[in-house]
Design a protein around this motif. Structure first.
Motif, PDB file in Angstrom:
ATOM      1  N   GLU A   1      40.770  54.019  33.553  1.00 29.57           N
ATOM      2  CA  GLU A   1      39.400  54.387  33.870  1.00 29.57           C
ATOM      3  C   GLU A   1      38.674  53.298  34.642  1.00 29.57           C
ATOM      4  O   GLU A   1      38.956  52.115  34.450  1.00 29.57           O
ATOM      5  N   GLY A   2      37.762  53.694  35.529  1.00 28.39           N
ATOM      6  CA  GLY A   2      36.910  52.707  36.171  1.00 28.39           C
ATOM      7  C   GLY A   2      37.396  52.218  37.517  1.00 28.39           C
ATOM      8  O   GLY A   2      36.763  51.373  38.131  1.00 28.39           O
ATOM      9  N   ILE A   3      38.539  52.712  37.989  1.00 28.72           N
ATOM     10  CA  ILE A   3      38.959  52.393  39.362  1.00 28.72           C
ATOM     11  C   ILE A   3      38.830  53.682  40.173  1.00 28.72           C
ATOM     12  O   ILE A   3      39.539  54.659  39.911  1.00 28.72           O
ATOM     13  N   LEU A   4      37.907  53.702  41.124  1.00 25.82           N
ATOM     14  CA  LEU A   4      37.733  54.930  41.922  1.00 25.82           C
ATOM     15  C   LEU A   4      38.589  54.879  43.191  1.00 25.82           C
ATOM     16  O   LEU A   4      39.193  55.856  43.584  1.00 25.82           O
ATOM     17  N   ALA A   5      38.581  53.722  43.852  1.00 30.35           N
ATOM     18  CA  ALA A   5      39.435  53.514  45.029  1.00 30.35           C
ATOM     19  C   ALA A   5      39.265  54.617  46.059  1.00 30.35           C
ATOM     20  O   ALA A   5      40.227  55.209  46.530  1.00 30.35           O
ATOM     21  N   GLU A   6      38.012  54.891  46.392  1.00 30.14           N
ATOM     22  CA  GLU A   6      37.710  56.008  47.276  1.00 30.14           C
ATOM     23  C   GLU A   6      38.366  55.934  48.643  1.00 30.14           C
ATOM     24  O   GLU A   6      38.717  56.948  49.214  1.00 30.14           O
ATOM     25  N   CYS A   7      38.497  54.735  49.195  1.00 33.90           N
ATOM     26  CA  CYS A   7      39.018  54.648  50.558  1.00 33.90           C
ATOM     27  C   CYS A   7      40.529  54.541  50.584  1.00 33.90           C
ATOM     28  O   CYS A   7      41.120  54.348  51.650  1.00 33.90           O
ATOM     29  N   GLY A   8      41.147  54.651  49.412  1.00 36.22           N
ATOM     30  CA  GLY A   8      42.602  54.680  49.380  1.00 36.22           C
ATOM     31  C   GLY A   8      43.257  53.334  49.682  1.00 36.22           C
ATOM     32  O   GLY A   8      44.394  53.298  50.125  1.00 36.22           O
ATOM     33  N   GLY A   9      42.521  52.242  49.495  1.00 38.22           N
ATOM     34  CA  GLY A   9      43.157  50.931  49.630  1.00 38.22           C
ATOM     35  C   GLY A   9      42.930  50.255  50.964  1.00 38.22           C
ATOM     36  O   GLY A   9      43.669  49.364  51.357  1.00 38.22           O
ATOM     37  N   ASN A  10      41.886  50.675  51.644  1.00 41.60           N
ATOM     38  CA  ASN A  10      41.641  50.248  53.014  1.00 41.60           C
ATOM     39  C   ASN A  10      40.607  49.124  53.132  1.00 41.60           C
ATOM     40  O   ASN A  10      40.172  48.801  54.225  1.00 41.60           O
ATOM     41  N   ALA A  11      40.178  48.586  52.007  1.00 46.86           N
ATOM     42  CA  ALA A  11      39.112  47.572  51.987  1.00 46.86           C
ATOM     43  C   ALA A  11      37.856  48.056  52.699  1.00 46.86           C
ATOM     44  O   ALA A  11      37.219  47.328  53.456  1.00 46.86           O
ATOM     45  N   MET A  12      37.487  49.302  52.463  1.00 47.01           N
ATOM     46  CA  MET A  12      36.296  49.862  53.112  1.00 47.01           C
ATOM     47  C   MET A  12      35.260  50.416  52.127  1.00 47.01           C
ATOM     48  O   MET A  12      34.163  50.787  52.536  1.00 47.01           O
ATOM     49  N   CYS A  13      35.596  50.517  50.818  1.00 45.36           N
ATOM     50  CA  CYS A  13      34.673  51.229  49.930  1.00 45.36           C
ATOM     51  C   CYS A  13      34.123  50.389  48.786  1.00 45.36           C
ATOM     52  O   CYS A  13      33.080  50.716  48.238  1.00 45.36           O
ATOM     53  N   ALA A  14      34.833  49.340  48.387  1.00 49.90           N
ATOM     54  CA  ALA A  14      34.401  48.493  47.267  1.00 49.90           C
ATOM     55  C   ALA A  14      34.317  49.237  45.935  1.00 49.90           C
ATOM     56  O   ALA A  14      33.594  48.816  45.042  1.00 49.90           O
ATOM     57  N   THR A  15      35.050  50.347  45.771  1.00 46.15           N
ATOM     58  CA  THR A  15      35.034  51.035  44.474  1.00 46.15           C
ATOM     59  C   THR A  15      36.326  50.792  43.683  1.00 46.15           C
ATOM     60  O   THR A  15      36.680  51.575  42.810  1.00 46.15           O
ATOM     61  N   CYS A  16      37.026  49.704  44.022  1.00 42.15           N
ATOM     62  CA  CYS A  16      38.217  49.308  43.254  1.00 42.15           C
ATOM     63  C   CYS A  16      38.003  47.899  42.724  1.00 42.15           C
ATOM     64  O   CYS A  16      38.948  47.174  42.451  1.00 42.15           O
ATOM     65  N   HIS A  17      36.733  47.534  42.561  1.00 45.30           N
ATOM     66  CA  HIS A  17      36.324  46.185  42.150  1.00 45.30           C
ATOM     67  C   HIS A  17      36.863  45.829  40.757  1.00 45.30           C
ATOM     68  O   HIS A  17      36.728  46.630  39.840  1.00 45.30           O
ATOM     69  N   VAL A  18      37.465  44.655  40.630  1.00 45.21           N
ATOM     70  CA  VAL A  18      37.835  44.112  39.315  1.00 45.21           C
ATOM     71  C   VAL A  18      37.428  42.637  39.281  1.00 45.21           C
ATOM     72  O   VAL A  18      37.202  42.026  40.323  1.00 45.21           O
ATOM     73  N   VAL A  19      37.331  42.101  38.068  1.00 45.19           N
ATOM     74  CA  VAL A  19      37.036  40.677  37.929  1.00 45.19           C
ATOM     75  C   VAL A  19      38.233  40.012  37.254  1.00 45.19           C
ATOM     76  O   VAL A  19      38.575  40.337  36.115  1.00 45.19           O
ATOM     77  N   VAL A  20      38.867  39.116  37.999  1.00 43.13           N
ATOM     78  CA  VAL A  20      40.033  38.406  37.476  1.00 43.13           C
ATOM     79  C   VAL A  20      39.551  37.361  36.470  1.00 43.13           C
ATOM     80  O   VAL A  20      38.655  36.558  36.775  1.00 43.13           O
ATOM     81  N   VAL A  21      40.123  37.405  35.255  1.00 38.89           N
ATOM     82  CA  VAL A  21      39.629  36.532  34.196  1.00 38.89           C
ATOM     83  C   VAL A  21      39.947  35.056  34.493  1.00 38.89           C
ATOM     84  O   VAL A  21      39.137  34.180  34.243  1.00 38.89           O
ATOM     85  N   ASP A  22      41.128  34.793  35.065  1.00 35.76           N
ATOM     86  CA  ASP A  22      41.474  33.406  35.413  1.00 35.76           C
ATOM     87  C   ASP A  22      41.724  33.307  36.923  1.00 35.76           C
ATOM     88  O   ASP A  22      42.862  33.396  37.382  1.00 35.76           O
ATOM     89  N   PRO A  23      40.656  33.114  37.696  1.00 36.05           N
ATOM     90  CA  PRO A  23      40.813  33.142  39.155  1.00 36.05           C
ATOM     91  C   PRO A  23      41.650  31.989  39.716  1.00 36.05           C
ATOM     92  O   PRO A  23      42.024  32.033  40.885  1.00 36.05           O
ATOM     93  N   THR A  24      41.946  30.974  38.891  1.00 39.37           N
ATOM     94  CA  THR A  24      42.717  29.845  39.423  1.00 39.37           C
ATOM     95  C   THR A  24      44.207  30.010  39.166  1.00 39.37           C
ATOM     96  O   THR A  24      45.005  29.163  39.551  1.00 39.37           O
ATOM     97  N   ARG A  25      44.609  31.108  38.513  1.00 45.36           N
ATOM     98  CA  ARG A  25      46.026  31.297  38.173  1.00 45.36           C
ATOM     99  C   ARG A  25      46.864  31.480  39.444  1.00 45.36           C
ATOM    100  O   ARG A  25      46.331  31.878  40.493  1.00 45.36           O
ATOM    101  N   PRO A  26      48.159  31.220  39.381  1.00 42.86           N
ATOM    102  CA  PRO A  26      48.999  31.405  40.566  1.00 42.86           C
ATOM    103  C   PRO A  26      49.241  32.893  40.860  1.00 42.86           C
ATOM    104  O   PRO A  26      49.065  33.736  39.985  1.00 42.86           O
TER     105      PRO A  26
END
Ligand code: FES
Lengths: 394, 107
Positions: free
Chosen positions: B34-59
């Motif tokens: 739930e919570g991932i809309l991904a309206e543009c199908g992965g094209n970096a055009m819609c911003a509806t697949c937003h997530v927050v990475v808990v550890d942004p410094t991880r490899p």
């Protein structure tokens, strides 16, 4: 044994859809969510869930409909292509319409055009916002973004309408073809002039982006895609401006909320395109036999994807027919989805949500409907107001 | 198989074993997270697949591209440190153990 078959879909007429499609969609959603509608010569898909599903499966539900009236009028545009071929053309155009350039480069242009139009009629105290504001604003804004700034807005309006009529010329009327072909030639000439100019002097426009892309598009492909942008890029911002303004003028509490906090125009825009989706229906065609909403569709089945209906689906939106900027659930499908997700999304949000509606309400004191002239609605493939007579204190 | 965990705003977790080669967005859609809309199908055009990475410094996390950066300024829930477009995160072995939070709103 006598059998009663409820085949409501068989009885639907196009003129009924044109005057008010919503009661028809409600009944289709409830009883025949994927229904063969003879008058439209396609299956109409009306539920939110089925549309969200098919938009995620472009390999099964293809945009490359054949035969296509649109291809006859406009040539081979990205809107009727799939996969890598589509993506290549789309990526070439995208830099001109992404959010940052829209904000920095195009929003000030939209604002200037809006102010000029209002300056022209401010003293009059009355206007039809369709012809005096929304249509010319959409046309001149589109011309600027495309790279056709020297083309008159009125020419663009005529070309757009003529080509759209051609796209819908299911009756094969020769006069309609003639006007559409003349419009297509008009676009080609204007685009050729722009190509010549922009080859030497690139700018931020769509034509320039396509010319100077990493993988540049051929001149013919630019011409064809420009026909599509002009045919399909003008009526949506025009209609959203009119419908959103009408909605605010007829819902005083919501208008008071945006007067108090202009940041809410964002919500007005999203609710407007949910409430009356400017593109009500678009075509798809199945590539293989498949199941959708409990119906087995053969390969090659022609579908009408009814975004207007998905946006009023009662299983997703409470009180779906009401205009309500305070909705918490706003997962409307007005921009479509998947690889063909509306290329003009950020342009529309800026032009209508940040400029056209706020500027009207800010600059025209005590703006109200002119009660002596009835407003008229029309359309189902594209739907909106056909006029918007208003008055204000001049 | 890399394991990726999605945490809903209410704390519910779904941990998925995902094949390398897909994207975090595609993995979420395939499992109906739930919570991932991904309206543009992965094209970096819609911003509806937003997530927050808990550890942004991880490899294993690719750098944020210009297109992704501009789109992250358009998310419905405010951008945070660790905000990413899940469609721009390819799943690799290195990404095993990734934990992402879903924002309150995508639209
Ligand atoms: S799916 Fe649209 S930006 Fe990621």
């Amino acid at each position: 044994m006598a059998q009663v078959i409820d085949d409501f879909a068989q009885t639907i007429q196009l003129d009924q859809l044109w005057s008010d499609p919503y009661p028809i969609y409600r009944r289709l959603r409830a009883t025949q969510p994927v229904a063969w509608v003879p008058a439209a010569n396609r299956y109409l898909v009306t539920r939110h869930a089925d549309i969200a599903y098919l938009e995620k499966h472009p390999d099964i539900f293809s945009a490359a409909e054949s035969p296509s009236l649109m291809t006859r009028v406009m040539g081979h545009t990205m809107l009727r292509k799939d996969g890598a071929e589509h993506l290549r053309e789309r990526k070439a155009a995208e830099p001109a319409v992404r959010p940052r350039i829209v904000k920095q480069r195009w929003t000030p242009v939209f604002q200037r055009i809006a102010d000029e139009l209002i300056d022209g009629f401010l003293e009059r105290g009355e206007a039809d916002l369709f012809t005096d504001y929304a249509a010319p604003l959409a046309a001149r804004s589109l011309a600027a973004v495309l790279g056709l700034a020297e083309v008159a807005g009125a020419d663009l309006e005529e070309w757009s309408q003529a080509m759209m009529d051609g796209n819908g010329n299911y009756g094969d009327d020769p006069a309609v073809w003639q006007r559409a072909d003349a419009a297509a030639r008009g676009v080609e000439n204007a685009v050729d002039a722009a190509i010549e100019r922009l080859t030497a002097h690139p700018d931020d426009s769509v034509i320039s982006a396509m010319l100077h892309a990493e993988d540049p598009l051929s001149h013919q492909s630019i011409r064809d895609n420009l026909k599509m942008f002009i045919g399909g890029g003008l009526n949506e911002p025009r209609d959203a401006t009119l419908v959103g303004t009408y909605a605010l003028l007829t819902h005083p509490e919501q208008r008071a909320a945006v007067d108090a906090d202009p940041g809410r125009f964002k919500d007005v825009f999203e609710e407007t395109v949910r409430w009356v989706a400017p593109i009500g229906m678009y075509p798809r065609q199945t590539t293989v036999e498949t199941e959708l909403g409990g119906v087995i569709l053969p390969a090659g089945a022609r579908l009408g994807i009814v975004l207007a209906s998905a946006n009023r689906d009662e299983s997703v939106f409470t009180d779906p027919d009401a205009f309500d900027i305070n909705r918490t659930n706003r997962v409307h499908l007005a921009f479509g989805g998947g690889p063909h997700y509306c290329l003009g999304t950020w342009i529309g949000r800026a032009q209508v949500g940040a400029v056209s509606m706020p500027t009207l309400l800010r600059r025209l004191p005590n703006l109200r409907l002119d009660e002596t002239v009835p407003v008229r609605w029309g359309g189902w493939v594209f739907r909106g107001l056909l006029n918007l007579p208003v008055r204000w204190d001049a | 198989m890399p394991k990726i965990t999605f945490v809903q705003p209410d704390g519910t977790e779904s941990a998925l074993d995902v094949d390398a080669g897909t994207t975090v967005m595609m993995a979420a859609l395939a499992a109906s997270v739930e919570g991932i809309l991904a309206e543009c199908g992965g094209n970096a055009m819609c911003a509806t697949c937003h997530v927050v990475v808990v550890d942004p410094t991880r490899p294993g996390l690719p750098p944020v591209s210009d297109d992704e950066d501009e789109m992250l300024d358009c998310t419905a829930s405010p951008r945070k440190e660790g905000s990413r477009l899940s469609c721009q995160l390819p799943v690799t072995e290195e990404l095993d153990g990734l934990v992402v939070r879903l924002p309150e709103e995508q639209m």
